[in-house]
Design an enzyme around this catalytic site. Structure first.
Site, short mmCIF file in Angstrom:
data_model
loop_
_atom_site.label_atom_id
_atom_site.label_comp_id
_atom_site.label_asym_id
_atom_site.label_seq_id
_atom_site.Cartn_x
_atom_site.Cartn_y
_atom_site.Cartn_z
N TYR A 34 0.78 -1.24 0.00
CA TYR A 34 0.00 0.00 0.00
C TYR A 34 0.81 1.29 0.00
O TYR A 34 0.28 2.34 -0.33
CB TYR A 34 -0.97 0.01 1.20
CG TYR A 34 -2.10 -0.97 1.00
CD1 TYR A 34 -3.27 -0.58 0.36
CD2 TYR A 34 -1.98 -2.30 1.39
CE1 TYR A 34 -4.30 -1.48 0.13
CE2 TYR A 34 -3.01 -3.21 1.17
CZ TYR A 34 -4.16 -2.79 0.54
OH TYR A 34 -5.17 -3.69 0.31
N GLY A 36 2.93 3.89 -1.53
CA GLY A 36 3.39 4.27 -2.87
C GLY A 36 2.43 3.80 -3.93
O GLY A 36 1.28 4.19 -3.95
N GLY A 38 0.97 0.80 -4.77
CA GLY A 38 0.01 -0.29 -4.70
C GLY A 38 -1.36 0.06 -4.15
O GLY A 38 -1.78 1.21 -4.14
N HIS A 54 -4.13 5.19 5.25
CA HIS A 54 -3.95 6.47 4.56
C HIS A 54 -4.69 6.48 3.22
O HIS A 54 -5.35 7.46 2.87
CB HIS A 54 -2.46 6.73 4.37
CG HIS A 54 -2.13 8.06 3.78
ND1 HIS A 54 -1.68 8.19 2.48
CD2 HIS A 54 -2.19 9.31 4.29
CE1 HIS A 54 -1.47 9.48 2.24
NE2 HIS A 54 -1.76 10.18 3.31
N ASP A 55 -4.58 5.38 2.48
CA ASP A 55 -5.32 5.26 1.20
C ASP A 55 -6.82 5.38 1.45
O ASP A 55 -7.52 6.09 0.72
CB ASP A 55 -5.04 3.91 0.53
CG ASP A 55 -3.66 3.81 -0.10
OD1 ASP A 55 -2.92 4.82 -0.06
OD2 ASP A 55 -3.33 2.74 -0.62
N ASP A 100 -2.73 12.80 6.29
CA ASP A 100 -1.27 12.79 6.19
C ASP A 100 -0.62 12.82 7.57
O ASP A 100 0.36 12.11 7.82
CB ASP A 100 -0.79 13.98 5.35
CG ASP A 100 -1.08 13.82 3.87
OD1 ASP A 100 -1.63 12.78 3.46
OD2 ASP A 100 -0.77 14.76 3.10
#
Length: 126
Positions: A34, A36, A38, A54-55, A100
């Site tokens: 996850y 970066g 992916g 975060h995603d 973030d």
């Protein structure tokens, strides 16, 4: 592809450098399933789980009309490793800033496993 880097990534990078000064932010740019590029499968460890959260946080931010998390800049402060999102942010900016901020704090608390850097996404992230 030589596209410009999304503006927000610079701020996220600086947040990571605030909470994890000992590592290059590049160490987090291609980690697990996850962090970066992916976004599928089961997170490989706690750090990868930080990125999955975060995603998901960015996906929720996108529900705000006109909110594009990767391009949204915000106002924040880093003081001695502590991050604060400032009050001047609108709903989108405040949400993205918090995504973030929480991820950068999560990164600081998660062990880093070199074996999970630049893994084979096809093999390990189905």
């Amino acid at each position: 592809s030589n596209r410009p880097m999304p503006l927000n990534i610079y701020q996220f990078k600086n947040m990571i450098q605030c909470t994890v000064p000992s590592r290059s932010w590049w160490d987090f740019a291609d980690y697990g399933c996850y962090c970066g590029r992916g976004g599928s499968g089961t997170p490989v460890d706690d750090l990868d789980r930080c990125c999955q959260v975060h995603d998901n946080c960015y996906n929720q931010a996108q529900e705000i009309t006109g909110c594009r998390p990767k391009w949204k800049t915000y106002t924040y402060e880093c003081s001695q490793g502590t991050l604060t999102c400032k009050g001047r942010n609108n709903a989108c900016a405040a949400t993205v800033c918090d995504c973030d901020r929480l991820a950068a704090i999560c990164f600081a608390g998660a062990p880093y496993n070199d074996n999970n850097y630049n893994i084979d996404l096809k093999a390990r992230c189905q």
